[in-house]
Design an enzyme around this catalytic site. Structure first.
Site, mmCIF file in Angstrom:
data_model
loop_
_atom_site.group_PDB
_atom_site.id
_atom_site.type_symbol
_atom_site.label_atom_id
_atom_site.label_comp_id
_atom_site.label_asym_id
_atom_site.label_seq_id
_atom_site.Cartn_x
_atom_site.Cartn_y
_atom_site.Cartn_z
ATOM 1 N N ARG A 169 0.844 -1.197 0.000
ATOM 2 C CA ARG A 169 0.000 0.000 0.000
ATOM 3 C C ARG A 169 0.880 1.248 0.000
ATOM 4 N NH1 ARG A 169 -4.249 -0.674 4.743
ATOM 5 N NH2 ARG A 169 -2.374 -1.380 5.814
ATOM 6 N N ASP A 201 2.372 4.987 -0.252
ATOM 7 C CA ASP A 201 1.932 6.259 0.300
ATOM 8 C C ASP A 201 1.647 7.264 -0.806
ATOM 9 O OD1 ASP A 201 2.185 5.371 2.911
ATOM 10 O OD2 ASP A 201 4.217 6.170 3.162
ATOM 11 N N ARG A 215 11.842 5.346 2.614
ATOM 12 C CA ARG A 215 12.198 6.760 2.491
ATOM 13 C C ARG A 215 13.036 7.232 3.672
ATOM 14 N NH1 ARG A 215 7.713 10.358 2.035
ATOM 15 N NH2 ARG A 215 6.206 8.818 2.730
#
Length: 276
Positions: free
Chosen positions: A55, A57, A206
């Site tokens: 999923r 972002d 990230r």
């Protein structure tokens, strides 16, 4: 009971104008757009159980996303030859279903996966990112050293508790096995980080990139990112790199379909739902 079949869909999208994958009220999401197109072609609620491998972002892209859904067998038989082209006409240009095929009902796009692979692209060119690629490349304002980036990455490979790099969720484990983490500089000068693991917790990729960029520009020593693995809570020292440089490029599954169920059961035992 009506017979149902399971379909695997291979999906690509430009995440720039999406609020992530998961459907949200009053927000444009990849799942919402995809379900909307399926409802138009097949009838509202005909396709059920849409499940995705990762999923992503808001702002994160995908060239190798995988999901599955279930259809009545007779509906698939009626639409199989033209469903892909009909979706291509209905879907907006920033999301494509690249392939679809029946799979065993034991296939689970999320829990049967053996790995997820991401790439993060950065340019340290003094003029910034090329205009046509600005949505997929982070423009970094300072020079980055490839050897320092590689040294920082090496210390993060393996099975570790990545709590320092994750947004913690209640009852969710932050133990992950990173099987690949390396950097390269392509012929066009773009720096590309490739990150592969069995799964990722939210914001982990990230965050890892953000820590390594601090090393690449010389603000932190190459040992610093690995040193944070001793922490048991998220580190406020780690900056989360912007979403637009990140792309999900591949999801792996067992070669033998007979292993889909065993893999899914093992994954469910190990952890609760994950995101990146």
């Amino acid at each position: 009971m009506q017979e149902r079949i399971r379909l695997r869909l291979d999906v690509a999208y430009d995440g720039t104008d999406f609020s992530g994958w998961a459907a949200q009220p009053d927000r444009r999401t990849v799942a919402g757009v995809l379900v909307g197109a399926l409802d138009l072609v097949l009838g509202a609620g005909t396709a059920t159980g849409l499940t995705v491998a990762g999923r992503t972002d808001a702002g994160v892209h995908a060239s190798g996303q995988v999901c599955h859904l279930d259809l009545p067998a007779e509906v698939w038989q009626a639409h199989a030859d033209r469903l892909l082209r009909r979706l291509a006409r209905l879907l907006p240009p920033d999301v494509r279903v690249r392939a679809m095929a029946p799979v065993p009902t034991t296939f689970d796009a999320r829990f049967s996966a053996t790995f997820r692979r991401y790439e993060y692209r950065v340019t340290d060119a003094p003029w910034g990112a090329e205009p046509l690629r600005r949505h997929e490349i982070l423009a970094w304002p300072r020079a980055l050293d490839l050897d320092r980036l590689a040294a920082a990455a090496a210390g993060l490979v393996g099975e570790h508790d990545f709590a320092a790099y994750c947004r913690r969720k209640e009852n969710a484990t932050t133990l992950r096995e990173v099987t690949r983490l390396d950097w390269r500089r392509d012929a066009d000068g773009i720096l590309v980080a490739t990150v592969q693991a069995d799964a990722f917790c939210q914001a982990m990729v990230r965050s890892l990139v953000g820590a390594m960029l601090a090393v690449g520009e010389g603000r932190r020593p190459p040992t610093w990112p690995a040193g944070l693995l001793t922490r048991r809570e998220r580190s406020s020292e780690v900056s989360v790199a912007p979403a637009h440089g990140l792309t999900l490029v591949a999801v792996g599954y067992p070669e033998d379909p007979a292993e889909y169920l065993r893999r899914a059961e093992a994954t469910r035992r190990l952890r609760v739902p994950v995101e990146t």
